[in-house]
Write an enzyme that holds these catalytic residues in place. Structure first.
Site, PDB file in Angstrom:
ATOM      1  N   HIS A 140       0.687  -1.244  -0.092  1.00 21.50           N
ATOM      2  CA  HIS A 140      -0.064  -0.157  -0.164  1.00 21.50           C
ATOM      3  C   HIS A 140       0.823   1.223   0.069  1.00 21.50           C
ATOM      4  O   HIS A 140       0.521   2.194  -0.990  1.00 21.50           O
ATOM      5  CB  HIS A 140      -0.889  -0.117   1.230  1.00 21.50           C
ATOM      6  CG  HIS A 140      -1.539   1.342   1.481  1.00 21.50           C
ATOM      7  ND1 HIS A 140      -3.144   1.298   1.074  1.00 21.50           N
ATOM      8  CD2 HIS A 140      -1.389   2.384   1.973  1.00 21.50           C
ATOM      9  CE1 HIS A 140      -3.341   2.481   1.383  1.00 21.50           C
ATOM     10  NE2 HIS A 140      -2.480   3.232   1.847  1.00 21.50           N
ATOM     11  N   GLU A 141       1.869   1.392   0.804  1.00 19.61           N
ATOM     12  CA  GLU A 141       2.687   2.642   0.788  1.00 19.61           C
ATOM     13  C   GLU A 141       3.537   2.682  -0.338  1.00 19.61           C
ATOM     14  O   GLU A 141       3.796   3.743  -0.640  1.00 19.61           O
ATOM     15  CB  GLU A 141       3.834   2.391   2.208  1.00 19.61           C
ATOM     16  CG  GLU A 141       3.105   2.517   3.663  1.00 19.61           C
ATOM     17  CD  GLU A 141       2.130   3.733   3.578  1.00 19.61           C
ATOM     18  OE1 GLU A 141       2.335   4.712   3.188  1.00 19.61           O
ATOM     19  OE2 GLU A 141       1.059   3.559   4.144  1.00 19.61           O
ATOM     20  N   HIS A 144       1.941   4.288  -3.038  1.00 17.24           N
ATOM     21  CA  HIS A 144       1.729   5.813  -2.986  1.00 17.24           C
ATOM     22  C   HIS A 144       2.848   6.388  -3.679  1.00 17.24           C
ATOM     23  O   HIS A 144       3.108   7.416  -4.293  1.00 17.24           O
ATOM     24  CB  HIS A 144       1.770   6.156  -1.738  1.00 17.24           C
ATOM     25  CG  HIS A 144       0.381   6.039  -0.826  1.00 17.24           C
ATOM     26  ND1 HIS A 144      -0.812   6.555  -1.543  1.00 17.24           N
ATOM     27  CD2 HIS A 144       0.151   5.519   0.408  1.00 17.24           C
ATOM     28  CE1 HIS A 144      -1.749   6.346  -0.572  1.00 17.24           C
ATOM     29  NE2 HIS A 144      -1.354   5.699   0.593  1.00 17.24           N
ATOM     30  N   GLU A 215      -6.258   7.072  -1.102  1.00 16.32           N
ATOM     31  CA  GLU A 215      -6.041   5.638  -0.012  1.00 16.32           C
ATOM     32  C   GLU A 215      -6.806   4.512  -0.678  1.00 16.32           C
ATOM     33  O   GLU A 215      -6.342   3.323  -0.490  1.00 16.32           O
ATOM     34  CB  GLU A 215      -6.795   6.133   1.323  1.00 16.32           C
ATOM     35  CG  GLU A 215      -6.024   6.978   2.218  1.00 16.32           C
ATOM     36  CD  GLU A 215      -4.421   6.569   2.252  1.00 16.32           C
ATOM     37  OE1 GLU A 215      -4.202   5.494   2.354  1.00 16.32           O
ATOM     38  OE2 GLU A 215      -3.689   7.698   2.348  1.00 16.32           O
TER      39      GLU A 215
END
Length: 306
Positions: A140-141, A144, A215
């Site tokens: 997920h990070e 980004h 997100e």
């Protein structure tokens, strides 16, 4: 270099529109300050200096605020191994790996581009998650970073930071120095405060709307890259539940960086304030991951039948 994280055209459009609108707001803000303060050199120099500081040193500022430190492979071999594997799968540069000595379970990514990125996790997160869950959070990070929305949020938040600082400066100047000013100066200060407050409010709303979507985009990208949306859903549920049990006073320092976190340090699901939240609700995120899980299951079924 294009990573193998699934591209998200809607995220790209939202980032472009947000930056365009904030750019218009930025130009109007600077123009208003020049008219009110009657010194274009002072305004441009101040804004340019703060922009450079925000853009080039945002990673260091975030790391300092969250007590993060860079860690080598020898100290955290498992953490490095997971990031190495994800970066290899995604075909992207490996970011700097950092750990924050905080009990609050969370993670964040920062940096102006994929070649100057930092992914930081807290010791509270490392102590709570299973390997598959940790992989989901780190994917997920990393998404980004790959989608470059970390840089966009950093730049976008700059205008709000400037406006907020000017409001605070004007307020304290009026409180502590109002008696020594003439009426014209007081009117100028009131106008500066009004313009800055309006700019802060508009940039706040634009950033929050982009942040909630990014997100969801990061959850989607991570779920598709790892192929295990259920592990990410499990991590979300676990981290959100654990944050809810952390005393509010311990979360206050972290809340200024909510836009960068895996899950917000609010301690509870928002009510009406969800419209001003940096993140979508836990239910929204879990529902999306549930749909992706079903899609991946349907895609795998024909192969199993063969």
């Amino acid at each position: 270099m294009q990573s193998r994280f699934r591209s998200d055209p809607r995220l790209t459009v939202r980032m472009t529109v947000t930056m365009f609108l904030l750019g218009l707001l930025y130009v109007a803000f600077v123009a208003a300050l020049i008219v009110l303060l009657k010194s274009w050199l002072l305004v441009v120099a101040l804004v340019a200096a703060m922009f450079v500081a925000q853009f080039w040193f945002s990673d260091r500022i975030a790391m300092f605020a969250m007590r993060g430190r860079v860690v080598e492979r020898e100290e955290y071999p498992q953490l490095h191994a997971v990031i190495d594997r994800l970066c290899a799968i995604a075909d992207m540069p490996k970011p700097v790996v950092a750990v924050s000595e905080m009990g609050m379970p969370n993670a964040f990514a920062t940096g102006r581009d994929p070649d100057h990125a930092v992914v930081c996790v807290t010791t509270g997160l490392l102590g709570r998650l299973e390997p598959a869950e940790l992989e989901g959070v780190l994917a997920h990070e990393l998404s980004h970073v790959a989608h470059k929305d970390v840089a966009v949020i950093t730049i976008a938040s700059f205008l709000g930071v400037i406006a907020g600082l000017i409001v605070r400066f004007a307020f304290y100047s009026q409180v502590f120095g109002g008696g020594r000013r003439d009426q014209n100066t007081a009117v100028v200060f009131a106008a500066v405060m009004g313009v800055s407050a309006a700019v802060y409010a508009l940039s706040f709303l634009l950033i929050r709307a982009l942040s909630r979507y990014r997100e969801l985009a990061a959850d989607r990208a991570a779920a598709h890259l790892t192929g295990r949306p259920s592990a990410l859903a499990s991590a979300l549920t676990k981290v959100s539940g654990d944050i809810a049990r952390i005393p509010t006073k311990d979360l206050r320092t972290a809340q200024a960086f909510n836009a960068f976190y895996f899950t917000p340090a609010t301690g509870r699901e928002p009510g009406i304030e969800r419209y001003f939240s940096t993140h979508p609700s836990l239910e929204q995120r879990l529902e999306q991951l549930g749909r992706i899980s079903a899609e991946l299951g349907e895609a795998a079924a024909p192969g199993k039948a063969g």
